[in-house]
Design a protein around this motif. Structure first.
Motif, PDB file in Angstrom:
ATOM      1  N   LEU A 816       0.855  -1.161  -0.022  1.00 32.20           N
ATOM      2  CA  LEU A 816      -0.170   0.196   0.076  1.00 32.20           C
ATOM      3  C   LEU A 816       1.062   1.110   0.230  1.00 32.20           C
ATOM      4  O   LEU A 816       1.415   1.378   1.021  1.00 32.20           O
ATOM      5  N   VAL A 817       0.972   1.923  -1.360  1.00 34.72           N
ATOM      6  CA  VAL A 817       2.052   3.156  -1.120  1.00 34.72           C
ATOM      7  C   VAL A 817       1.396   4.187  -1.630  1.00 34.72           C
ATOM      8  O   VAL A 817       1.230   5.278  -1.055  1.00 34.72           O
ATOM      9  N   PHE A 818       0.286   4.115  -2.868  1.00 33.04           N
ATOM     10  CA  PHE A 818      -0.638   5.354  -3.148  1.00 33.04           C
ATOM     11  C   PHE A 818      -1.691   5.005  -3.008  1.00 33.04           C
ATOM     12  O   PHE A 818      -2.178   3.735  -2.821  1.00 33.04           O
ATOM     13  N   LEU A 819      -2.487   6.024  -3.523  1.00 32.77           N
ATOM     14  CA  LEU A 819      -3.920   5.847  -3.797  1.00 32.77           C
ATOM     15  C   LEU A 819      -4.351   4.986  -5.144  1.00 32.77           C
ATOM     16  O   LEU A 819      -5.586   4.883  -5.239  1.00 32.77           O
ATOM     17  N   THR A 820      -3.547   4.765  -5.851  1.00 31.38           N
ATOM     18  CA  THR A 820      -3.821   4.260  -7.151  1.00 31.38           C
ATOM     19  C   THR A 820      -3.023   2.986  -7.218  1.00 31.38           C
ATOM     20  O   THR A 820      -2.028   2.824  -6.339  1.00 31.38           O
ATOM     21  N   ALA A 821      -3.559   2.059  -8.194  1.00 33.77           N
ATOM     22  CA  ALA A 821      -2.968   0.744  -8.492  1.00 33.77           C
ATOM     23  C   ALA A 821      -2.958   0.639  -9.832  1.00 33.77           C
ATOM     24  O   ALA A 821      -4.059   0.317 -10.525  1.00 33.77           O
ATOM     25  N   GLY A 822      -1.895   1.123 -10.619  1.00 32.55           N
ATOM     26  CA  GLY A 822      -1.757   1.084 -12.178  1.00 32.55           C
ATOM     27  C   GLY A 822      -2.627   2.140 -12.358  1.00 32.55           C
ATOM     28  O   GLY A 822      -2.805   3.235 -12.149  1.00 32.55           O
ATOM     29  N   THR A 823      -3.664   1.681 -13.522  1.00 33.75           N
ATOM     30  CA  THR A 823      -4.604   2.572 -13.929  1.00 33.75           C
ATOM     31  C   THR A 823      -5.921   2.280 -13.406  1.00 33.75           C
ATOM     32  O   THR A 823      -6.957   2.819 -13.865  1.00 33.75           O
ATOM     33  N   ASP A 824      -6.206   1.917 -11.968  1.00 32.72           N
ATOM     34  CA  ASP A 824      -7.221   1.802 -11.262  1.00 32.72           C
ATOM     35  C   ASP A 824      -6.927   2.551  -9.752  1.00 32.72           C
ATOM     36  O   ASP A 824      -5.952   2.562  -9.344  1.00 32.72           O
ATOM     37  N   VAL A 825      -7.993   2.825  -9.089  1.00 33.00           N
ATOM     38  CA  VAL A 825      -8.047   3.251  -7.769  1.00 33.00           C
ATOM     39  C   VAL A 825      -7.612   1.878  -6.773  1.00 33.00           C
ATOM     40  O   VAL A 825      -8.121   1.053  -7.091  1.00 33.00           O
ATOM     41  N   SER A 826      -6.721   2.295  -5.995  1.00 33.92           N
ATOM     42  CA  SER A 826      -6.483   1.259  -4.911  1.00 33.92           C
ATOM     43  C   SER A 826      -7.517   0.850  -4.154  1.00 33.92           C
ATOM     44  O   SER A 826      -8.495   1.743  -3.703  1.00 33.92           O
ATOM     45  N   ASP A 827      -7.549  -0.372  -3.656  1.00 32.33           N
ATOM     46  CA  ASP A 827      -8.721  -0.849  -3.061  1.00 32.33           C
ATOM     47  C   ASP A 827      -8.503  -0.437  -1.652  1.00 32.33           C
ATOM     48  O   ASP A 827      -9.564  -0.469  -0.708  1.00 32.33           O
ATOM     49  N   TYR A 828      -7.594   0.149  -1.380  1.00 33.21           N
ATOM     50  CA  TYR A 828      -7.322   0.612   0.134  1.00 33.21           C
ATOM     51  C   TYR A 828      -7.401   2.190   0.518  1.00 33.21           C
ATOM     52  O   TYR A 828      -6.860   2.752   1.307  1.00 33.21           O
ATOM     53  N   TRP A 829      -7.835   2.845  -0.835  1.00 34.47           N
ATOM     54  CA  TRP A 829      -7.768   4.308  -0.773  1.00 34.47           C
ATOM     55  C   TRP A 829      -8.427   4.995   0.306  1.00 34.47           C
ATOM     56  O   TRP A 829      -7.844   5.631   1.093  1.00 34.47           O
ATOM     57  N   SER A 830      -9.545   4.360   0.958  1.00 34.12           N
ATOM     58  CA  SER A 830     -10.311   4.976   2.030  1.00 34.12           C
ATOM     59  C   SER A 830      -9.391   4.561   3.062  1.00 34.12           C
ATOM     60  O   SER A 830      -9.491   5.456   4.345  1.00 34.12           O
ATOM     61  N   HIS A 831      -8.832   3.730   3.469  1.00 36.70           N
ATOM     62  CA  HIS A 831      -8.523   2.982   4.671  1.00 36.70           C
ATOM     63  C   HIS A 831      -7.030   4.065   4.952  1.00 36.70           C
ATOM     64  O   HIS A 831      -6.701   4.773   5.955  1.00 36.70           O
ATOM     65  N   ILE A 832      -6.230   4.458   3.479  1.00 36.89           N
ATOM     66  CA  ILE A 832      -5.249   5.222   3.818  1.00 36.89           C
ATOM     67  C   ILE A 832      -5.556   6.908   4.076  1.00 36.89           C
ATOM     68  O   ILE A 832      -4.720   7.441   5.223  1.00 36.89           O
ATOM     69  N   LEU A 833      -6.864   7.325   3.696  1.00 40.46           N
ATOM     70  CA  LEU A 833      -7.290   8.600   3.977  1.00 40.46           C
ATOM     71  C   LEU A 833      -7.759   8.467   5.456  1.00 40.46           C
ATOM     72  O   LEU A 833      -7.448   9.695   6.100  1.00 40.46           O
ATOM     73  N   ASN A 834      -8.310   7.515   5.801  1.00 36.06           N
ATOM     74  CA  ASN A 834      -8.844   7.528   7.182  1.00 36.06           C
ATOM     75  C   ASN A 834      -7.504   7.382   8.264  1.00 36.06           C
ATOM     76  O   ASN A 834      -7.590   8.188   9.323  1.00 36.06           O
ATOM     77  N   VAL A 835      -6.438   6.845   7.968  1.00 36.77           N
ATOM     78  CA  VAL A 835      -5.379   6.828   8.692  1.00 36.77           C
ATOM     79  C   VAL A 835      -4.803   8.090   8.915  1.00 36.77           C
ATOM     80  O   VAL A 835      -4.248   8.840   9.945  1.00 36.77           O
ATOM     81  N   VAL A 836      -4.784   8.995   7.635  1.00 35.26           N
ATOM     82  CA  VAL A 836      -4.242  10.347   7.562  1.00 35.26           C
ATOM     83  C   VAL A 836      -5.127  11.081   8.669  1.00 35.26           C
ATOM     84  O   VAL A 836      -4.545  12.025   9.661  1.00 35.26           O
ATOM     85  N   GLN A 837      -6.628  11.101   8.498  1.00 34.66           N
ATOM     86  CA  GLN A 837      -7.358  12.045   9.219  1.00 34.66           C
ATOM     87  C   GLN A 837      -7.259  11.559  10.707  1.00 34.66           C
ATOM     88  O   GLN A 837      -7.317  12.556  11.564  1.00 34.66           O
TER      89      GLN A 837
END
Length: 894
Positions: A816-837
Motif C-alpha cells: 500500500l503505497v499510493f491511492l492508485t494501483a496502475g490505471t485503477d484506484v487502490s482498494d485501500y484508498w479509504s483506509h489510507i485517508l482514514n489513517v491520515v485523518q
C-alpha cells in the motif's frame, strides 16, 4: 540519667507503622517543624470569640508568640513559672511537640532541665491501684531507681510532662483529693497528678501539661503559671518548610535515579507552594500539621509509588491518618459511656457528610450543622458530648470556606474526608432508623430468652416511648421473628445504597479520582465539567471507592481499634450485593476514566476472590488518554494479576507510558491479544522491553500498534530481534515511528526468520526507494505476510513502478503505497485517508499537505491514462476527497 536519656530517645524516636513505609529517613529530627505557640489566658479560653473562623483565630496580633523552649520563662509580672498548660484541638501537634521536646532534652538541646520524666495520662487512667510517686517513676523508668530518693532533697531541676490530661478526672477539692507531700505514700495516680500541680508534692519541680481545650478548666487557674495554645502552622511559611523538608527526604522516591527524583520533588514543592500562596482552602486545611502529613503522604502515594504493596491503598492512608490522630481517644472521659471519639465522629459528622454526598453538596451553613448535630439531642449528657466535640474536634473536620461569597459556610477541611466519612457512616449502619436499631437489639435478645415477654418489654421501655409498648407487645406475641427480619432488611438496604452509588454515570467522563485528588492538592486545572452542570458542582467518585476500601480486612482491623466495629456478617452481605453491580458495570463497558476508577475500587477492596470474579468478565480494557502514572500501572497490574484469563484487547493509547511502565505491566501485556501503545513517547529503551515481551514463551500478543512513537533506528533493531523469535504476532504497526532506511533495513533483515506476521505498517517513516523495495522483496518470499503499508514515505515514481512490478510478480503481497494501483484506484484508498485523518493532530501538517498534493497529482495522472469511464468516475470521487481534506487542512478546520 544518661541511661534514662538513651532509653527515652529510643522510645520517643520510635516511628509508627504509618511512617515506616516512607523509608528510614523520616525521623523526628529530620522532618519536624515547630508549630506556632501563642500565650493565652483562662479568660480567653472560657470566653471564646463567637466567630470561630480560622482567619479570626490566626489574626490576633495582641497574643504573644512564644517558643517551646521559653515556656518556663518568667511571666509578665516577673514571677517564676512552674506549671504550664499547653492546649490545642485535635491534630494541632501536641503529642508530636512533646515527643520532639523529649528528644531535644535527650540530645542536650534543653539545658534548662537536668531530668525529664514524661507520663501518659491515658496510661495513668487505666491504673486504679494506689501507688507512690517513687514507685510510679521507677516502675516506668527503672534507670531512675537511684535518683528518685534524692529528688526532693537535691537541687535537681526536674520537668514532669503530663500528656493528654483530658484522660484523667482530676478533683482539686480537698474533700475529693487529700493532700500528699510524701513521694513514698501510696495514693491513686490522679491524686499524685493533683498534688504535683498543687505544688504540695515536689514543689520545685516544673510541670508541663498538654490537653484538649474542653479539659483546660479542670485545673484551677491559681495552679497554672502560663497557658499556651498550639495554633498549628498558622504561618504559611511553616507549611512550605514542612512540605519542603518532607518531600525532599533522600528515601522519598525509592530507587529511581537521583536526578529525576530531585527534579520531581522540586516541581512538587513548587506547585504546592504556588497553591498555598493563592490562600485557598488547602492553606486553611494545612493550618493543622496532621493535614500537612496527610497531604505529603498522599503525594508520596501518587508520585513515588513504583510498586504497590498489598496494604498500601488510598483508603488505607485515610484510615491510618485517623488512627494517628484518634487512636485510644474517647470523646469525654467524664461521660460514663466512654464513647470513642472516632465512633462519635462517624455518627455525627458522618451523617452530615453522607447527606452532602447524596445531595452533591460540599458547603454547609450553620443551619445544616445545627440540624445534623442537634436535632436528636435530648439528654444533658448528649449535650455535654456535643459541647466537647465542638470545642475539641469540630475544627479538625470542618473549617470555614475561604471562597469569596461563602465566608459564613463550612466545608470539610480536606474534600476527600467528606467522602470517607460518608462511606464509613453507611458501612457502620448508622443510616438505620430507630426501629431498625431497636430491632437489631431485640432480635438478639429474643434468640436468647425465647418469648419471655417481661424481659423484652423491660428492654424496649428504655428505648421507645410508652405509647408504643402495646403495639410491640402484640407483635412479639404473634410474630416472635419479626425483628430479625427487620434487621435483615437493614443489611440489604445498606448494600443497595452502596451498589447504587458505584460508578455513577452522571460524572460525564471526568478525570479519574487519582487525578482529581492530585488537582485538589497541587491546584492544577481540575476535571472537565459537563456544560449543563453548575460550575461549582462536585463529583463524588471517591465515595464508592472508600466504601469498598473500608471493608478490606486491614482497614476494618484499624477501625476496630478506633471503636468503629464492622461485623463480618454485615461486610459479607454488603460485598455480596456489590458484586452483582460491579460485574454488571464491568460487562457494560465503561469510559476510560471510569474504568480506571473501577480498577482502583477493586484494588482498594483488597479481596482477591471478589476481584477475580469481577475481572474475569472484563475481556477488553480501554484506558486510552488516562495518564498512567507508576501508581496506576501498579494498580492495573495488581488487579489483573488476580486471574490468568486471556484479554482480547488492551488500549493504552496516549497514556504517558515509558519503559518502567511497561516493566510494571509486563505480566498483563503477556496475556493481551491486541495491544494498542500508540502516542506514548516510547523510545529504544521501551522497545527493549517490548522485545523481551514478544520473545517470552507465554506471549499471546497477536496485534501490536506502536504508531506515533519515537522508536528510531535502535528501537527498530530490538523489534527486529523480537520478530525473528516471536510466534504469536500477526499484525505490527510502526506508522510514523522515525525508523528511516536503517530501521527498515534492520526489520527486513530479520523478517525472513518470522513465520506468522501477516500485516506490517511502515508508513510515514521517511523511507526511500531502496529501503521500500528491500522490505517488499523480503515480504514477497514470506510465507504469511500479505500486506505492507508504505504510504507517506519518500518513494519516487520509479520506486512506485518497481513496487508495482514486484506486486504483479506475486499476487497476495499487497504494498500500500499510493491511492492508485496502475490505471485503477487502490482498494485501500479509504483506509489510507482514514489513517491520515486520525493521525493528523500528531503529524507535521506541512509535510502531510505536501504528501496529499503528490497523491492528488498521482490520481490526476492515472485518471488521464485510463479510457474506462467507470474508472474515471472512481478517480474523480477519490480526488474530491483528497481536495476536501487539503482545503480543510489549509483552512485549519481539520
Amino acid at each position: 540519667i544518661k541511661k534514662h536519656q538513651k532509653s527515652l530517645s529510643a522510645w520517643f524516636s520510635h516511628q509508627p507503622n504509618e511512617e515506616r513505609q516512607f523509608g528510614p529517613s523520616f525521623s523526628l529530627d529530620a522532618v519536624h517543624v515547630d508549630p506556632v505557640i501563642r500565650e493565652s489566658s483562662l479568660e480567653e479560653i472560657l470566653k471564646p470569640s463567637p466567630d470561630l473562623t480560622i482567619q479570626n483565630q490566626l489574626q490576633q496580633p495582641s497574643r504573644r508568640v512564644i517558643g517551646l523552649h521559653n515556656l518556663f520563662d518568667a511571666d509578665a509580672c516577673g514571677r517564676q513559672v512552674k506549671n504550664v498548660v499547653l492546649y490545642g484541638t485535635v491534630g494541632t501537634g501536641k503529642s508530636t511537640l512533646i515527643k520532639k521536646m523529649v528528644v531535644d532534652w535527650c540530645h542536650g538541646r534543653l539545658p534548662r532541665f537536668e531530668l525529664v520524666i514524661p507520663f501518659s495520662c491515658e496510661d495513668l487512667s487505666h491504673s486504679h491501684a494506689q501507688v507512690s510517686l517513687r514507685r510510679l517513676i521507677t516502675k516506668k523508668y527503672q534507670h531512675l531507681r537511684d535518683v528518685v530518693p534524692v529528688l526532693e532533697a537535691s537541687n535537681l531541676k526536674v520537668l514532669f510532662i503530663l500528656n493528654g490530661l483530658e484522660r484523667l478526672n482530676l478533683d482539686f477539692r480537698l474533700a475529693g483529693t487529700e493532700l500528699c507531700c510524701d513521694p513514698n505514700e501510696p495514693v491513686p495516680p490522679s491524686a499524685i497528678v493533683v498534688n504535683l500541680l498543687r505544688k504540695y508534692l515536689l514543689p520545685e519541680a516544673s510541670i508541663i501539661v498538654t490537653t484538649r481545650p474542653s479539659a483546660v478548666r479542670r485545673i484551677p487557674g491559681k495552679y497554672v503559671g502560663r497557658y499556651a495554645e498550639i495554633c498549628g502552622f498558622s504561618d504559611t511559611n511553616l507549611q512550605k518548610l514542612y512540605f519542603q523538608m518532607r518531600l525532599s527526604q533522600p528515601g522519598c522516591t525509592g530507587e529511581e535515579s537521583q536526578d529525576r527524583s530531585s527534579a520531581e520533588q522540586e516541581n512538587l514543592v513548587e506547585m504546592l507552594s504556588r497553591n498555598l500562596e493563592r490562600h485557598n482552602q488547602i492553606t486553611a486545611a494545612c493550618f493543622l500539621p496532621s493535614y500537612c502529613w496527610l497531604v505529603c503522604t498522599t503525594l508520596h502515594f501518587l508520585y513515588f509509588t513504583r510498586t504497590v504493596p498489598p496494604s498500601q491503598t488510598l483508603t488505607g492512608i485515610y484510615t491510618s491518618f485517623l488512627r494517628l490522630n484518634f487512636s485510644g481517644e474517647v470523646l469525654d472521659s467524664t461521660d460514663p459511656t466512654h464513647i470513642s471519639m472516632m465512633k462519635y465522629v462517624a455518627k455525627m459528622v458522618g451523617k452530615l457528610a453522607y447527606e452532602g454526598v447524596m445531595s452533591r453538596k460540599t458547603c454547609f451553613s450553620e443551619e445544616d450543622l445545627q440540624q445534623c448535630f442537634e436535632v436528636e439531642m435530648k439528654t444533658e449528657s448528649e449535650l455535654n458530648l456535643l459541647e466537647v466535640f465542638r470545642s475539641d474536634v469540630f475544627r479538625f473536620f470542618l473549617s470555614p470556606c475561604v471562597q469569596p461569597g461563602k465566608e459564613h459556610t463550612f466545608v470539610f477541611t480536606i474534600p476527600a474526608m467528606q467522602e470517607y466519612l460518608a462511606a464509613l457512616y453507611v458501612v457502620l449502619g448508622e443510616k438505620k432508623t430507630l426501629a431498625q436499631r431497636v430491632g437489631q437489639e431485640l432480635s438478639e435478645v429474643i434468640g436468647k430468652v425465647s418469648e419471655d415477654v417481661a424481659v423484652v418489654v423491660n428492654i424496649i421501655s428504655k428505648v421507645l416511648p410508652l405509647r408504643f409498648l402495646p403495639v410491640l407487645f402484640n407483635l412479639l406475641k404473634i410474630f416472635p421473628r419479626y425483628f430479625s427480619r427487620v434487621s435483615g432488611k437493614d443489611k440489604d438496604a445498606i448494600a443497595h445504597t452502596m451498589a447504587d452509588e458505584l460508578f455513577k454515570e452522571e460524572d460525564y467522563y471526568n478525570d479519574d479520582v487519582l487525578d482529581q485528588i492530585n488537582s485538589s492538592i497541587l491546584g492544577v486545572e481540575g476535571p472537565m465539567r459537563h456544560p449543563d452542570e453548575a460550575p461549582d458542582d462536585e463529583v463524588f467518585e471517591l465515595f464508592p471507592i472508600f466504601m469498598g476500601g473500608i471493608l478490606s480486612r486491614r482497614n476494618r482491623a484499624i477501625l476496630e481499634q478506633l471503636g468503629c466495629s464492622i461485623k463480618n456478617l454485615a461486610a459479607f452481605e454488603i460485598a455480596k450485593a456489590m458484586k452483582k453491580t460491579v460485574i454488571r458495570k464491568g460487562r457494560k463497558g465503561l469510559p476510560p476514566s471510569e474504568l480506571m476508577d473501577y480498577l482502583f475500587f477493586l484494588h482498594e477492596f483488597q479481596n482477591e476472590r471478589f476481584t477475580a470474579e469481577a475481572i474475569r468478565s472484563l475481556r477488553a480494557v480501554n484506558l486510552s488518554s488516562v495518564k498512567m502514572t507508576p501508581l496506576k500501572c501498579s494498580v492495573l497490574a495488581s488487579v489483573m494479576s488476580t486471574t490468568c484469563h486471556e484479554v482480547e484487547g488492551l488500549n493504552l493509547t496516549s497514556c504517558n507510558l515509558d519503559s518502567s511502565s511497561l516493566r510494571t505491566l509486563f505480566p498483563v501485556l503477556l496475556r493481551c491479544k491486541a495491544l494498542h501503545l500508540q502516542l506514548n513517547s516510547l523510545g529504544s529503551d521501551a522497545c527493549k522491553e517490548i522485545r523481551d515481551l514478544l520473545l517470552h514463551d507465554k506471549c499471546a500478543v497477536s496485534s501490536l500498534r506502536l504508531a506515533n512513537n519515537p522508536v528510531g533506528e535502535q528501537g527498530a533493531r530490538y523489534l527486529a530481534e523480537a520478530l525473528a523469535g516471536n510466534r504469536s504476532l500477526t499484525q505490527l504497526s510502526l506508522l510514523h515511528t522515525a525508523l528511516g532506511d536503517p530501521g527498515a533495513e534492520a526489520i527486513a533483515q530479520h523478517l525472513a526468520e518470522n513465520q506468522h506476521l501477516r500485516e506490517l505498517n511502515l508508513g510515514y517513516n521517511s523511507l526511500t526507494d531502496a529501503a521500500a523495495l528491500r522490505v517488499v522483496e523480503v515480504a514477497k518470499r514470506h510465507e504469511t505476510l500479505d500486506k505492507v503499508h508504505l504510504y507517506f514515505n519518500d518513494i519516487s515514481e520509479d520506486g512506485k513502478r518497481a513496487l508495482d512490478s514486484l506486486r504483479m510478480d506475486r499476487d497476495g503481497v499487497r504494498a500500500l503505497v499510493f491511492l492508485t494501483a496502475g490505471t485503477d484506484v487502490s482498494d485501500y484508498w479509504s483506509h489510507i485517508l482514514n489513517v491520515v485523518q486520525r493521525n493528523l493532530p500528531f503529524w507535521d501538517r506541512e509535510r502531510v499537505r505536501q504528501h496529499l498534493a503528490l497523491l492528488l497529482q498521482d490520481l490526476e495522472s492515472s485518471r488521464s491514462q485510463t479510457a474506462n469511464p467507470w474508472r474515471k468516475a472512481k478517480f474523480l470521487r477519490v480526488e474530491s476527497e483528497v481536495k476536501k481534506m487539503l482545503g480543510k487542512l489549509q483552512d485549519g478546520t481539520l
